[in-house]
Scaffold this active site. Sequence first.
Site, PDB file in Angstrom:
ATOM      1  N   HIS A  48     -74.278  48.669  -0.150  1.00 56.43           N
ATOM      2  CA  HIS A  48     -74.123  47.897   1.087  1.00 56.43           C
ATOM      3  C   HIS A  48     -72.657  47.593   1.407  1.00 56.43           C
ATOM      4  CE1 HIS A  48     -74.215  44.160  -1.468  1.00 56.43           C
ATOM      5  NE2 HIS A  48     -73.476  43.681  -0.495  1.00 56.43           N
ATOM      6  N   ASP A  96     -78.925  50.052  -4.637  1.00 59.57           N
ATOM      7  CA  ASP A  96     -77.691  49.556  -4.009  1.00 59.57           C
ATOM      8  C   ASP A  96     -76.467  49.995  -4.807  1.00 59.57           C
ATOM      9  OD1 ASP A  96     -76.022  48.186  -2.307  1.00 59.57           O
ATOM     10  OD2 ASP A  96     -76.521  46.189  -3.091  1.00 59.57           O
ATOM     11  N   GLY A 192     -68.939  38.425  -1.231  1.00 62.84           N
ATOM     12  CA  GLY A 192     -67.566  38.834  -1.524  1.00 62.84           C
ATOM     13  C   GLY A 192     -67.407  39.339  -2.946  1.00 62.84           C
ATOM     14  N   SER A 194     -69.911  41.180  -4.200  1.00 62.61           N
ATOM     15  CA  SER A 194     -70.758  42.366  -4.155  1.00 62.61           C
ATOM     16  C   SER A 194     -70.020  43.618  -4.584  1.00 62.61           C
ATOM     17  CB  SER A 194     -71.240  42.614  -2.731  1.00 62.61           C
ATOM     18  OG  SER A 194     -72.182  41.661  -2.385  1.00 62.61           O
TER      19      SER A 194
HETATM   20  C1  4AZ Z   1     -73.993  38.449  -0.726  1.00 64.16           C
HETATM   21  O1  4AZ Z   1     -74.299  37.887   0.322  1.00 64.16           O
HETATM   22  C2  4AZ Z   1     -74.532  37.913  -2.006  1.00 64.16           C
HETATM   23  N1  4AZ Z   1     -76.105  35.016  -5.758  1.00 64.16           N
HETATM   24  C3  4AZ Z   1     -74.078  38.424  -3.197  1.00 64.16           C
HETATM   25  C4  4AZ Z   1     -74.575  37.936  -4.395  1.00 64.16           C
HETATM   26  C5  4AZ Z   1     -75.527  36.934  -4.386  1.00 64.16           C
HETATM   27  C6  4AZ Z   1     -75.976  36.412  -3.200  1.00 64.16           C
HETATM   28  C7  4AZ Z   1     -75.481  36.908  -1.997  1.00 64.16           C
HETATM   29  C8  4AZ Z   1     -76.052  36.425  -5.692  1.00 64.16           C
HETATM   30  O2  4AZ Z   1     -73.256  39.418  -0.731  1.00 64.16           O
END
Ligand code: 4AZ
Length: 246
Positions: A48, A96, A192, A194
């Site tokens: 993503h 992902d 952020g 991710s």
């Molecule tokens: C996001 O929005 C996101 N708590 C990444 C990790 C987590 C939640 C949201 C895990 O990219």
Amino acid sequence: IFGGLKVAPGAIPWQVSVQVRPKNSKQEFQHLCGGVLIESCWVLTAGHCIELRKDMQVLMGTLSLDTEEPSEQTVNVEEAIRHENYRETSSAVYNDIALLRLSGANGVCANETQFVKAACLPDALLPDGMECTISGWGATETSNYGSNHLLEADVLLINQDKCNERAVYNRVLDDSMFCAGHLQGGVDSCQGDSGGPLTCNQNNTHSVYGLVSWGDQCGRKNKPGVYTQVTHFVDWIRSKTQAAPA
Ligand code: 4AZ
């Protein structure tokens, strides 16, 4: 990262910042996601995190996103390869994972130093309850914008059936993902982070066991972070990074 501590120089040398700007613009690149250096010319990130309409670059060997450090290296992304079965629904993100092929010559893109070093790929599934490390520049308990300094936190691998219970993620998890964190809340990855690493110590080497993928917000009770199960994709990764040049 929620509940994190500042990372010391050279402690997580495979952590990279995946950055974007509008195509061919003179704007500065901005941090979009984390990523993990797995070979001199290859970075693993979340599916993503791929923005096909933007220029991408990777910043490595740095802790602070807003100050230039002598140890940092910036490399352009030549190609972004998202998994063929990547799929996003309203409740989860499946498969992902993506690879970024970096720009370089003679198989050298990132130069290995004390501050820039590839992580190993995992070679087996690890037991529930094992302690692993997450890191990133993402949102914290005090800032939705994220942290300027790289943060890290320890999380525990959570049993898949437990994480698929109704009170947690109610059977949306498949074997392309797993949960890690603390079911009581507090310590977690967030927006952020991710694409960045969850590394575990396997046979005395650090292997990138997970990639920060998704979750129901951050740091909440019974809503641990969900990570891409890298073990599930090792053959896919090898098939892409070892392909004969065209
Ligand atoms: C996001 O929005 C996101 N708590 C990444 C990790 C987590 C939640 C949201 C895990 O990219």
